[in-house]
Scaffold this active site. Structure first.
Site, PDB file in Angstrom:
ATOM      1  N   HIS A 182      -3.691  -5.236   0.720  1.00 28.56           N
ATOM      2  CA  HIS A 182      -3.112  -5.713   1.977  1.00 28.56           C
ATOM      3  C   HIS A 182      -3.141  -7.250   2.032  1.00 28.56           C
ATOM      4  O   HIS A 182      -4.140  -7.842   2.423  1.00 28.56           O
ATOM      5  CB  HIS A 182      -3.883  -5.141   3.169  1.00 28.56           C
TER       6      HIS A 182
ATOM      7  N   CYS B 269       0.837  -1.205   0.000  1.00 28.86           N
ATOM      8  CA  CYS B 269       0.000   0.000   0.000  1.00 28.86           C
ATOM      9  C   CYS B 269       0.875   1.260   0.000  1.00 28.86           C
ATOM     10  O   CYS B 269       1.516   1.560  -0.991  1.00 28.86           O
ATOM     11  CB  CYS B 269      -0.966  -0.045   1.177  1.00 28.86           C
TER      12      CYS B 269
ATOM     13  N   GLU C  15      -1.699  -9.115   4.125  1.00 29.65           N
ATOM     14  CA  GLU C  15      -1.583  -9.600   5.502  1.00 29.65           C
ATOM     15  C   GLU C  15      -2.928  -9.818   6.184  1.00 29.65           C
ATOM     16  O   GLU C  15      -2.999 -10.522   7.198  1.00 29.65           O
ATOM     17  CB  GLU C  15      -0.723  -8.631   6.330  1.00 29.65           C
TER      18      GLU C  15
END
Length: 364
Positions: free
Chosen positions: A171, A81, A173
């Site tokens: 993202h 990001c 994660e």
């Protein structure tokens, strides 16, 4: 010494989540603030670097930056990001504010992947990615290729395979990104060539040895709240220095009903030199008539320190104050380019006249 991956934090919500995903792949990881120098990073000898997301816009003058020389270390880099946008900016590309819905995305987005890219090999060529960006990449560096797109994002992921630089606008994660964990695993294994031979047991051994080396035969007073962080710190310190540790629980009067009694009962069973201090009157008196929340936080922090200082003077021979500080505490107290969420926390600014030679924070 185990191989290490560094997460450079730009004030992201998810920096610790990124670190957790890396550790879940049995790779040791540390989170460092964006102010960390390239020299320090080089000295850590990482096998990979992850640039986290963050709330800023890279084109603003005061936005967090890193030294571009980080890209000259020959170390694989993954930008997530804001981290991707910073990579783009520092390597010759361009990031601009999104106009209307063009380039702006929040929440779920259908992404199309180039499965020739090492991050996405053997993964579906179409899946859900979790987006959160109001700026967009207008131009990528000349030596990069596109590896993913969405309806509103021409550059949802980019890469330079020769230099081992990878950027994702989404993202990976978070749980919402399908195959996100696999993408992080691919970065570690295919790009960083991680062995994956680390475990939390190794961290425990390392932490205990580091405490022994730092503390020696000195005496330590630990601020024990009864929560997870200070409790883990108590166990580590106890295993490292034994009887030289004293754990102090301060009853400030703001706990849930019966919680103080439960904490006293639980920790009195362990060999921690556990002490309970009834400081309810001190806290209530100090806060009487105060309504402004931030002022309350500072008063609470100061009163805690006053209590610990008094106990240390009574016990005599206490050299160090220990805290269960973890990295998010440092960020949220405003100590490192973060929003001041909990300035009452001790890391928010300790007074200079403490009766301690040093502060020990084994989890920070």
């Amino acid at each position: 010494m185990h191989e290490i991956v560094l997460v450079i934090d730009f004030g992201a919500q998810y920096s610790e989540v990124i670190a957790r995903r890396i550790r879940q792949n049995n790779v040791y990881c540390e989170v460092l603030p964006w102010t960390t120098s390239t020299t320090f990073i080089r000295g850590k000898n990482p096998i990979g670097i992850v640039l986290s997301g963050g709330p800023s816009s890279v084109y603003l003058e005061n936005s967090p930056k890193i030294d571009p020389s980080i890209f000259e270390l020959g170390i694989p880099v993954l930008g997530i990001c804001y981290g991707m946008q910073l990579m783009v900016t520092l390597l010759g590309g361009k990031v601009t504010p999104a106009q209307d819905d063009k380039g702006r995305e929040y929440g779920k987005a259908v992404a199309h992947f180039n499965t020739h890219c090492p991050l996405f090999k053997r993964l579906p060529n179409r899946s859900i990615a979790w987006m959160s960006h109001g700026d967009h990449v207008e131009k990528i560096p000349s030596d990069f290729k596109v590896s993913a797109t969405t309806k509103n994002c021409e550059y949802a992921a980019i890469y330079n395979e020769e230099k081992n630089f990878y950027g994702v606008q989404f993202h990976p994660e978070v749980e919402h990104t399908q195959c996100g964990k696999e993408m992080i695993k691919a970065f570690l294994e295919r790009v960083c060539h991680a062995k994956g031979d680390w475990s939390m047991k190794d961290y425990y051994k390392q932490a205990v040895e580091e405490i022994k080396k730092e503390v020696g035969d000195k005496k330590v007073l630990l601020a024990l709240s009864g929560g997870v962080d200070s409790s883990v710190a108590a166990v580590l310190l106890s295993h490292a220095i034994g009887k030289n540790l004293t754990c102090v629980y301060v009853d400030h009067g703001f706990m849930r009903k019966n919680e103080t009694e439960e904490i006293v009962e639980r920790f009195s069973k362990y060999d921690l030199n556990f002490i309970k201090v009834d400081a309810r009157k001190d806290f209530m008196s100090a806060l009487e008539g105060v309504k402004e929340p931030e002022k309350k936080r500072h008063i609470i922090g100061k009163t805690f320190i006053d209590v610990f200082s008094k106990v240390a003077n009574e016990l005599k021979g206490i050299d160090y104050l220990a805290q269960g500080t973890i990295y998010p505490d440092v960020i949220e107290s405003g100590s490192i380019n973060g929003n001041t969420i909990k300035s009452h926390h001790n890391v928010g600014g300790l007074p200079e006249n403490l009766p301690f030679k040093k502060i020990i924070e084994p989890l920070s």
